[in-house]
Design an enzyme around this catalytic site. Structure first.
Site, PDB file in Angstrom:
ATOM      1  CB  CYS A 135      -0.929  -0.015   1.218  1.00 16.92           C
ATOM      2  SG  CYS A 135      -1.986   1.431   1.338  1.00 16.92           S
TER       3      CYS A 135
ATOM      4  CB  CYS B 117      -0.661   2.462   3.966  1.00 15.27           C
ATOM      5  SG  CYS B 117      -2.234   1.908   3.331  1.00 15.27           S
ATOM      6  CG  ASP B 118       3.112   1.142   4.617  1.00 17.58           C
ATOM      7  OD1 ASP B 118       2.652   1.698   5.639  1.00 17.58           O
ATOM      8  OD2 ASP B 118       2.904  -0.046   4.333  1.00 17.58           O
TER       9      ASP B 118
HETATM   10  C1  LIG Z   1       0.237  -3.942   5.778  1.00 17.85           C
HETATM   11  C2  LIG Z   1      -0.930  -2.974   5.622  1.00 17.85           C
HETATM   12  C3  LIG Z   1      -0.781  -1.678   6.059  1.00 17.85           C
HETATM   13  C4  LIG Z   1      -1.823  -0.781   5.925  1.00 17.85           C
HETATM   14  N1  LIG Z   1      -1.674   0.480   6.402  1.00 17.85           N
HETATM   15  C5  LIG Z   1      -2.691   1.345   6.339  1.00 17.85           C
HETATM   16  C6  LIG Z   1      -2.570   2.653   6.855  1.00 17.85           C
HETATM   17  O1  LIG Z   1      -1.504   3.036   7.358  1.00 17.85           O
HETATM   18  N2  LIG Z   1      -3.652   3.465   6.760  1.00 17.85           N
HETATM   19  C7  LIG Z   1      -4.819   3.077   6.178  1.00 17.85           C
HETATM   20  O2  LIG Z   1      -5.765   3.871   6.142  1.00 17.85           O
HETATM   21  N3  LIG Z   1      -4.971   1.851   5.663  1.00 17.85           N
HETATM   22  C8  LIG Z   1      -3.929   0.968   5.731  1.00 17.85           C
HETATM   23  N4  LIG Z   1      -4.072  -0.272   5.201  1.00 17.85           N
HETATM   24  C9  LIG Z   1      -5.341  -0.623   4.544  1.00 17.85           C
HETATM   25  C10 LIG Z   1      -6.400  -0.944   5.614  1.00 17.85           C
HETATM   26  O3  LIG Z   1      -5.868  -1.903   6.495  1.00 17.85           O
HETATM   27  C11 LIG Z   1      -7.672  -1.452   4.969  1.00 17.85           C
HETATM   28  O4  LIG Z   1      -8.148  -0.516   4.028  1.00 17.85           O
HETATM   29  C12 LIG Z   1      -8.755  -1.672   6.029  1.00 17.85           C
HETATM   30  O5  LIG Z   1      -8.281  -2.539   7.042  1.00 17.85           O
HETATM   31  C13 LIG Z   1     -10.014  -2.271   5.416  1.00 17.85           C
HETATM   32  O6  LIG Z   1     -10.906  -2.482   6.453  1.00 17.85           O
HETATM   33  P1  LIG Z   1     -12.106  -3.523   6.351  1.00 17.85           P
HETATM   34  O7  LIG Z   1     -12.822  -3.406   7.645  1.00 17.85           O
HETATM   35  O8  LIG Z   1     -12.857  -3.313   5.103  1.00 17.85           O
HETATM   36  O9  LIG Z   1     -11.444  -4.955   6.200  1.00 17.85           O
HETATM   37  P2  LIG Z   1     -10.213  -5.714   6.843  1.00 17.85           P
HETATM   38  O10 LIG Z   1      -9.365  -4.865   7.691  1.00 17.85           O
HETATM   39  O11 LIG Z   1      -9.609  -6.434   5.705  1.00 17.85           O
HETATM   40  O12 LIG Z   1     -10.928  -6.773   7.803  1.00 17.85           O
HETATM   41  C14 LIG Z   1     -11.682  -7.809   7.269  1.00 17.85           C
HETATM   42  C15 LIG Z   1     -12.214  -8.616   8.417  1.00 17.85           C
HETATM   43  O13 LIG Z   1     -13.134  -9.585   7.910  1.00 17.85           O
HETATM   44  C16 LIG Z   1     -12.905 -10.816   8.570  1.00 17.85           C
HETATM   45  N5  LIG Z   1     -13.426 -11.886   7.723  1.00 17.85           N
HETATM   46  C17 LIG Z   1     -13.070 -12.229   6.458  1.00 17.85           C
HETATM   47  N6  LIG Z   1     -13.792 -13.299   6.055  1.00 17.85           N
HETATM   48  C18 LIG Z   1     -14.626 -13.613   7.075  1.00 17.85           C
HETATM   49  C19 LIG Z   1     -15.612 -14.615   7.294  1.00 17.85           C
HETATM   50  N7  LIG Z   1     -15.892 -15.534   6.351  1.00 17.85           N
HETATM   51  N8  LIG Z   1     -16.271 -14.652   8.483  1.00 17.85           N
HETATM   52  C20 LIG Z   1     -16.018 -13.725   9.438  1.00 17.85           C
HETATM   53  N9  LIG Z   1     -15.107 -12.756   9.289  1.00 17.85           N
HETATM   54  C21 LIG Z   1     -14.412 -12.705   8.136  1.00 17.85           C
HETATM   55  C22 LIG Z   1     -11.398 -10.851   8.802  1.00 17.85           C
HETATM   56  O14 LIG Z   1     -11.064 -11.771   9.836  1.00 17.85           O
HETATM   57  C23 LIG Z   1     -11.156  -9.397   9.200  1.00 17.85           C
HETATM   58  O15 LIG Z   1     -11.411  -9.231  10.560  1.00 17.85           O
HETATM   59  C24 LIG Z   1      -3.051  -1.193   5.318  1.00 17.85           C
HETATM   60  C25 LIG Z   1      -3.192  -2.504   4.855  1.00 17.85           C
HETATM   61  C26 LIG Z   1      -2.144  -3.402   5.010  1.00 17.85           C
HETATM   62  C27 LIG Z   1      -2.313  -4.823   4.537  1.00 17.85           C
END
Ligand SMILES: Cc1cc2nc3c(=O)[nH]c(=O)nc-3n(C[C@H](O)[C@H](O)[C@H](O)COP(=O)(O)OP(=O)(O)OC[C@H]3O[C@@H](n4cnc5c(N)ncnc54)[C@H](O)[C@@H]3O)c2cc1C
Length: 319
Positions: free
Chosen positions: A136, A139-140
């Site tokens: 990302c 992000c980084d």
């Molecule tokens: C290494 C890294 C660094 C990042 N740094 C930043 C940053 O500095 N700033 C920023 O804004 N964004 C950052 N991001 C991006 C950010 O993490 C994502 O945009 C954000 O987390 C998305 O949130 P979400 O809630 O949609 O999903 P996610 O955070 O992807 O969470 C998905 C959730 O769904 C759950 N899940 C999946 N399938 C199932 C299922 N079948 N049953 C039950 N639960 C399930 C998972 O266990 C998880 O808890 C980063 C991403 C990464 C990988």
């Protein structure tokens, strides 16, 4: 098989799911949230989150997610460890099965299952995760300002990430596997017109190199000539796509060709009444914690409106 009825079922525990939980709980809807296999979501894999508003000194990703969980629980969200293994959205209330055994009948469902970034699969990527390897740039990228970095990929995302990083970094090496890019012509032109981006055509990454402080370079190989080279750099960015975690819904929910859930513009409504999609599972453009949290809020408000409308309909029918 245990059976249970809930008003709002939230699937996923990233910023989108927990924000939906905070709003739904404060609306008195007693949400139940399943964490899935990655409690806290993608942010638990990063040390420094510096762009989420409200943390002037930045915050560790796992700490931020623990705070969000506590905030959701404070208003009565039931957070449960479990994986949703199948759903049936043809019936109402919607049927959701957890860990292949517990059956939940949900009046509304908020899907917040996120997406997973794709990596090349090199052991050295794992070794230097969070120490120079990232998927990302937004992000980084800031951590590598004034330094040399590489971006792997050939699509629009790779082109965007390369030009974004070119503003911050001294040099961006764009590593492209073929002799052409898949990115749109306009994005390719932008890349080629950016002086500090160097494209390495027909090139693959053999190994990410580093020391105790993190990434120091990358060894690349030209897949036509076999010639190998080491590029000195400190950041290695993957831009080869993401996979939304949406397979279990595909029989019922409309998605695009890559599995991102389609929502009605300006809302979180899917094609199934009472099922809402928020966060990265429905967002292939922004993919940020703050946008995920924002749509999580929208999802809870949409679910609440849906439940109120159903209540009113029921009251009318019953006189
Ligand atoms: C290494 C890294 C660094 C990042 N740094 C930043 C940053 O500095 N700033 C920023 O804004 N964004 C950052 N991001 C991006 C950010 O993490 C994502 O945009 C954000 O987390 C998305 O949130 P979400 O809630 O949609 O999903 P996610 O955070 O992807 O969470 C998905 C959730 O769904 C759950 N899940 C999946 N399938 C199932 C299922 N079948 N049953 C039950 N639960 C399930 C998972 O266990 C998880 O808890 C980063 C991403 C990464 C990988």
């Amino acid at each position: 098989m245990a059976k249970e009825e809930v008003k709002v079922l939230i699937i996923g525990s990233g910023p989108a799911g927990y924000t939906a939980a905070i709003y739904a709980a404060r609306a008195g809807l007693k949400p139940v949230l399943y964490t899935g296999g990655q409690p806290g979501g993608q942010l638990t894999t990063t040390n420094d989150v510096e762009n989420f508003p409200g943390y002037p000194n930045g915050i560790n990703g796992s700490e931020m997610m623990i705070d969000l969980q506590k905030q959701a629980e404070r208003f009565g969200t039931q957070v449960r460890y479990g994986l949703v293994t199948s759903v049936d959205f043809n019936c109402y209330p919607h049927k959701v099965v957890v860990d292949e055994k517990d059956e939940i009948h949900a009046e509304s469902v908020i899907i917040s299952t996120g997406a997973t970034a794709k990596y090349l699969g090199l052991p050295s990527e794992d070794k230097y995760a969070n120490r120079g390897v990232s998927a990302c740039a937004v992000c980084d990228g800031y951590f590598y300002r004034g330094k040399a970095v590489a971006v792997v990929g050939a699509g629009d995302s790779a082109a965007e990430e390369a030009t974004y990083l070119a503003n911050l970094c001294t040099k961006v090496h764009l590593i492209v596997r073929r002799s052409e890019m898949r990115a749109s012509k306009i994005m390719q032109k932008r890349v080629m017109n950016t002086a500090n981006i160097e494209i390495h055509w027909d090139t693959e990454t053999e190994e990410v190199l580093g020391d105790d402080n993190g990434v120091t370079g990358v060894r690349i190989v030209n897949n036509k000539t076999g010639e190998k080279k080491v590029l000195p750099l400190e950041g290695f960015f993957l831009a080869i796509g993401h996979k939304p975690n949406t397979d279990i819904f595909k029989e019922y929910i409309e998605m695009d060709e890559t599995g991102y859930i389609k929502v009605q513009p300006g809302s979180t409504k899917t094609n199934v009444a009472g099922v809402f999609a928020v966060g990265d599972a429905a967002d292939k453009v922004y993919r940020q914690a703050i946008t995920a949290a924002g749509t999580g809020c929208m999802g809870a408000l949409d679910a609440e409106k849906f439940l109120v409308a159903r209540e009113m309909e029921r009251a009318l029918v019953n006189g």
